[in-house]
Design an enzyme around this catalytic site. Structure first.
Site, mmCIF file in Angstrom:
data_model
loop_
_atom_site.group_PDB
_atom_site.id
_atom_site.type_symbol
_atom_site.label_atom_id
_atom_site.label_comp_id
_atom_site.label_asym_id
_atom_site.label_seq_id
_atom_site.Cartn_x
_atom_site.Cartn_y
_atom_site.Cartn_z
ATOM 1 N N LYS A 245 0.741 -1.068 0.106
ATOM 2 C CA LYS A 245 -0.085 -0.270 0.056
ATOM 3 C C LYS A 245 0.937 1.314 0.021
ATOM 4 O O LYS A 245 0.659 2.122 -0.873
ATOM 5 C CB LYS A 245 -0.884 0.066 1.318
ATOM 6 C CG LYS A 245 -1.597 1.357 1.414
ATOM 7 C CD LYS A 245 -2.490 1.327 2.580
ATOM 8 C CE LYS A 245 -1.737 1.682 4.012
ATOM 9 N NZ LYS A 245 -1.746 3.159 4.175
ATOM 10 N N ASN A 246 1.915 1.262 0.969
ATOM 11 C CA ASN A 246 2.443 2.706 0.917
ATOM 12 C C ASN A 246 3.602 2.846 -0.197
ATOM 13 O O ASN A 246 4.430 3.819 0.138
ATOM 14 C CB ASN A 246 3.097 2.656 2.225
ATOM 15 C CG ASN A 246 2.174 2.615 3.476
ATOM 16 O OD1 ASN A 246 1.093 2.915 3.162
ATOM 17 N ND2 ASN A 246 2.617 2.191 4.836
ATOM 18 N N CYS B 152 -5.932 11.375 11.421
ATOM 19 C CA CYS B 152 -6.632 9.916 11.840
ATOM 20 C C CYS B 152 -6.269 9.651 13.354
ATOM 21 O O CYS B 152 -5.649 10.751 14.047
ATOM 22 C CB CYS B 152 -6.142 8.858 11.266
ATOM 23 S SG CYS B 152 -4.456 8.534 11.504
ATOM 24 N N ARG C 277 -1.188 14.421 12.086
ATOM 25 C CA ARG C 277 -0.805 14.323 10.937
ATOM 26 C C ARG C 277 -0.715 15.506 10.090
ATOM 27 O O ARG C 277 -1.445 15.807 9.115
ATOM 28 C CB ARG C 277 -1.715 13.250 10.042
ATOM 29 C CG ARG C 277 -2.152 11.991 10.948
ATOM 30 C CD ARG C 277 -1.002 10.986 11.022
ATOM 31 N NE ARG C 277 -0.403 10.343 9.842
ATOM 32 C CZ ARG C 277 -0.768 9.307 9.272
ATOM 33 N NH1 ARG C 277 -2.063 9.043 9.753
ATOM 34 N NH2 ARG C 277 -0.094 8.959 8.254
ATOM 35 N N ASP D 189 4.044 0.990 12.171
ATOM 36 C CA ASP D 189 3.060 0.261 11.870
ATOM 37 C C ASP D 189 2.902 -1.149 12.045
ATOM 38 O O ASP D 189 1.785 -1.662 12.096
ATOM 39 C CB ASP D 189 3.036 0.364 10.073
ATOM 40 C CG ASP D 189 2.731 1.887 9.544
ATOM 41 O OD1 ASP D 189 3.153 2.113 8.401
ATOM 42 O OD2 ASP D 189 2.449 2.419 10.171
ATOM 43 N N ARG E 75 -8.796 -0.771 4.531
ATOM 44 C CA ARG E 75 -7.904 0.463 3.845
ATOM 45 C C ARG E 75 -6.571 -0.320 3.410
ATOM 46 O O ARG E 75 -5.903 0.303 2.433
ATOM 47 C CB ARG E 75 -7.723 1.422 4.922
ATOM 48 C CG ARG E 75 -8.922 2.156 4.978
ATOM 49 C CD ARG E 75 -8.224 3.569 5.869
ATOM 50 N NE ARG E 75 -7.205 4.203 5.336
ATOM 51 C CZ ARG E 75 -6.374 4.976 5.787
ATOM 52 N NH1 ARG E 75 -6.411 5.565 7.114
ATOM 53 N NH2 ARG E 75 -5.365 5.397 5.308
HETATM 54 C C1 EPZ Z 1 3.644 7.176 6.109
HETATM 55 O O1 EPZ Z 1 2.985 8.053 6.673
HETATM 56 C C2 EPZ Z 1 2.849 5.860 6.166
HETATM 57 N N1 EPZ Z 1 1.787 6.139 5.250
HETATM 58 C C3 EPZ Z 1 2.453 5.571 7.526
HETATM 59 O O2 EPZ Z 1 1.605 4.404 7.218
HETATM 60 C C4 EPZ Z 1 3.839 5.184 8.264
HETATM 61 O O3 EPZ Z 1 3.291 5.030 9.630
HETATM 62 C C5 EPZ Z 1 4.376 6.582 8.441
HETATM 63 O O4 EPZ Z 1 4.839 6.991 6.995
HETATM 64 C C6 EPZ Z 1 5.796 6.523 9.306
HETATM 65 O O5 EPZ Z 1 6.643 5.536 8.780
HETATM 66 C C7 EPZ Z 1 1.991 6.033 3.862
HETATM 67 O O6 EPZ Z 1 3.097 5.968 3.302
HETATM 68 C C8 EPZ Z 1 0.700 6.238 2.937
HETATM 69 P P1 EPZ Z 1 5.443 10.896 8.286
HETATM 70 P P2 EPZ Z 1 3.281 9.568 6.648
HETATM 71 O O7 EPZ Z 1 5.145 12.053 7.562
HETATM 72 O O8 EPZ Z 1 4.097 9.945 5.661
HETATM 73 C C9 EPZ Z 1 5.048 14.117 11.481
HETATM 74 C C10 EPZ Z 1 -0.139 2.965 7.498
HETATM 75 O O9 EPZ Z 1 -0.577 2.330 8.581
HETATM 76 N N2 EPZ Z 1 5.006 14.976 10.439
HETATM 77 O O10 EPZ Z 1 6.633 10.204 8.201
HETATM 78 O O11 EPZ Z 1 2.019 10.548 6.771
HETATM 79 C C11 EPZ Z 1 3.896 13.199 11.886
HETATM 80 O O12 EPZ Z 1 2.893 13.881 12.105
HETATM 81 C C12 EPZ Z 1 0.452 4.417 7.774
HETATM 82 O O13 EPZ Z 1 0.109 2.258 6.391
HETATM 83 C C13 EPZ Z 1 4.925 16.565 10.824
HETATM 84 O O14 EPZ Z 1 5.012 16.883 11.659
HETATM 85 O O15 EPZ Z 1 4.295 9.898 7.879
HETATM 86 C C14 EPZ Z 1 4.464 12.188 12.369
HETATM 87 O O16 EPZ Z 1 4.478 12.150 13.686
HETATM 88 C C15 EPZ Z 1 -0.015 4.904 9.132
HETATM 89 N N3 EPZ Z 1 4.863 17.243 9.550
HETATM 90 C C16 EPZ Z 1 5.784 12.037 11.794
HETATM 91 O O17 EPZ Z 1 6.334 13.194 11.380
HETATM 92 C C17 EPZ Z 1 4.531 16.945 8.304
HETATM 93 O O18 EPZ Z 1 4.556 17.850 7.605
HETATM 94 C C18 EPZ Z 1 5.995 10.924 10.746
HETATM 95 O O19 EPZ Z 1 5.126 11.053 9.790
HETATM 96 C C19 EPZ Z 1 4.565 15.743 7.938
HETATM 97 C C20 EPZ Z 1 4.869 14.746 9.030
#
Ligand code: EPZ
Length: 417
Positions: A22-23, A116, A121, A305, A397
């Site tokens: 998915k990711n 979520c 996020r 995850d 999902r």
């Molecule tokens: C990706 O989400 C994955 N989703 C998530 O998988 C996964 O948990 C996550 O990376 C971490 O590995 C997809 O790839 C579609 P991040 P993403 O930006 O990109 C903060 C699943 O279950 N942050 O690496 O949204 C954020 O709040 C999902 O498949 C900011 O502060 O994750 C988090 O605390 C869940 N500002 C941390 O960074 C921003 O602009 C990591 O988020 C962006 C993120």
């Protein structure tokens, strides 16, 4: 009833093929917008997040044909119109379209993507980076208008590692004027998958999978055919099913080399794990042992995850385990549900302490997000008696058919509509 019913207690035996990631596929679908032509995507998982992403692409006048797990996406008539808010709102990955659309059509109006229950996020890192690349962003209450007269390369020193922000910058940079550097880039395999897809289409990218990525902007990209790699989180989920229930299983096409931290944790719990040419063999023949400490980290550390799935397995392990969730602010949402089954867990902010028990009892449970919902199905698979997990749609999902997959491993479970 939008539920899954499980009669738990079976020891697992069997084999399951791991679906496409998915990711990995979600950013690749966004990247297809950068190619004025037709791309073919093989091994695409049939999951609702992909369905929402395809609806968004169709709302942008892309023509999509599907045949089982193979998609063809023609973007020649791409025009930026309003994206259906119901799809943007329910799926955070819609933000992935921002960089690609700005590169192709120069203007995007969209609402803020869905947060979520696992965390707020935010998308501040995405918007900050795009502003450095020549994008003017006018933020409104429920969304924003982003416009550019042409993307330009920039140097980004990300203050924190973000998978999505790294992906969005790459998507904006491949057709930008000049070079882009991302420092403190995410190193997840999904970043490498995206860069593989783009490089096959003619992009010039160096350093994918490291914390420093360099992109030389090019004039255009050409059509490609791409196969989505197997999903390391789905593979880890089913590996955890064996940790929960015991037995011997085979995970066909599981990406062993992307699962080092997961395999290390499972081995410390007492699982015997063997790599083979086409997958991973998992055997859990003794009661599992507790983990003194399990911390979620950025890749290649232990993936957030799979935190819920391991938390579930540890409720049945011998001894006390401590789990620290360092990536998201609210990812212990399944604890009250596991307590209904007899689990002994105390939570304090980012830390959960689990006192392993000999058994869990079947119960009526509510899923409220994707990975936690899958973990509750694992709990029901190991528990004595019947468990019903409501809100199956969260699980759909990211999992094509978790019931069918677990039945192949010997779990008595079925969908209840
Ligand atoms: C990706 O989400 C994955 N989703 C998530 O998988 C996964 O948990 C996550 O990376 C971490 O590995 C997809 O790839 C579609 P991040 P993403 O930006 O990109 C903060 C699943 O279950 N942050 O690496 O949204 C954020 O709040 C999902 O498949 C900011 O502060 O994750 C988090 O605390 C869940 N500002 C941390 O960074 C921003 O602009 C990591 O988020 C962006 C993120």
């Amino acid at each position: 009833m939008d539920a899954i019913q499980i009669y738990g207690g079976n020891c697992l035996k069997g084999e399951v093929k791991i679906q496409g990631s998915k990711n990995a596929v979600l950013p690749v679908l966004a990247a297809a917008l950068l190619i004025n032509g037709t791309c073919e995507i093989e091994n695409c998982p049939i999951i609702s997040d992909v369905h929402h992403m395809l609806r968004l692409l169709e709302s942008l006048c892309c023509v999509i044909t599907k045949k089982n797990h193979t998609l063809k996406i023609n973007t020649q008539n791409l025009s930026c119109c309003d994206m259906p808010s119901d799809s943007v709102g329910v799926m955070r990955s819609s933000i992935m379209l921002l960089g690609a659309l700005l590169a192709r059509v120069g203007s995007v109006s969209m609402q803020y993507p869905g947060g979520c229950v696992i965390g707020e996020r935010p998308i501040d890192l995405h918007l900050q980076a795009l502003r450095k690349m020549g994008v003017v962003i006018e933020e409104r209450d429920d969304g924003f208008l982003a416009q550019t007269n042409g993307l330009v390369g920039a140097i980004h020193k990300l203050p924190r590692v973000s998978v999505g922000a790294t992906e969005n910058i790459i998507l904006a940079a491949v057709l930008a004027k000049g070079d882009t550097i991302i420092e403190n880039a995410a190193k997840e395999p999904e970043i490498c998958a995206l860069c593989d897809f783009l490089s096959m289409a003619g992009a010039e990218i160096e350093g994918a999978g490291t914390d420093r990525i360099l992109i030389h902007g090019v004039e255009k990209l050409h059509e490609v055919s791409y196969k989505v790699p197997a999903d390391r989180i789905v593979a880890g989920t089913y590996l955890c099913a064996c940790l929960c229930c015991g037995g011997e299983i085979f995970l066909n096409e599981a990406p062993y080399e992307q699962m080092e931290a997961v395999i290390d944790a499972a081995s410390h719990m007492g699982a015997d794990i063997e790599k083979s040419t086409d997958g991973i063999k998992v055997a859990c023949l003794e009661r599992r042992k507790a983990l003194p400490e399990l911390c979620t980290e950025i890749y290649p550390g232990f993936p957030t995850d799979l935190q819920s799935a391991f938390l579930t397995a540890l409720t049945l392990a011998e001894g006390k385990s401590v789990i620290k969730e360092e990536i998201f602010e609210n990812r212990f949402r399944i604890v009250p549900e596991l307590r209904k089954m007899g689990a002994i867990i105390s939570c304090d902010g980012h830390t959960a302490v689990v006192e392993g028990q000999k058994k869990l009892n079947g119960a009526i449970l509510d899923a409220n997000e994707l990975r936690g919902g899958a973990a509750l199905v694992l709990a029901g698979s190991a528990a004595d008696g019947k468990t019903i997990v409501y809100n199956r749609h969260f699980i759909e999902r990211g999992y094509e058919d978790i019931c069918s997959d677990l039945r192949k491993l010997g779990v008595r479970c079925e969908v209840v509509d």
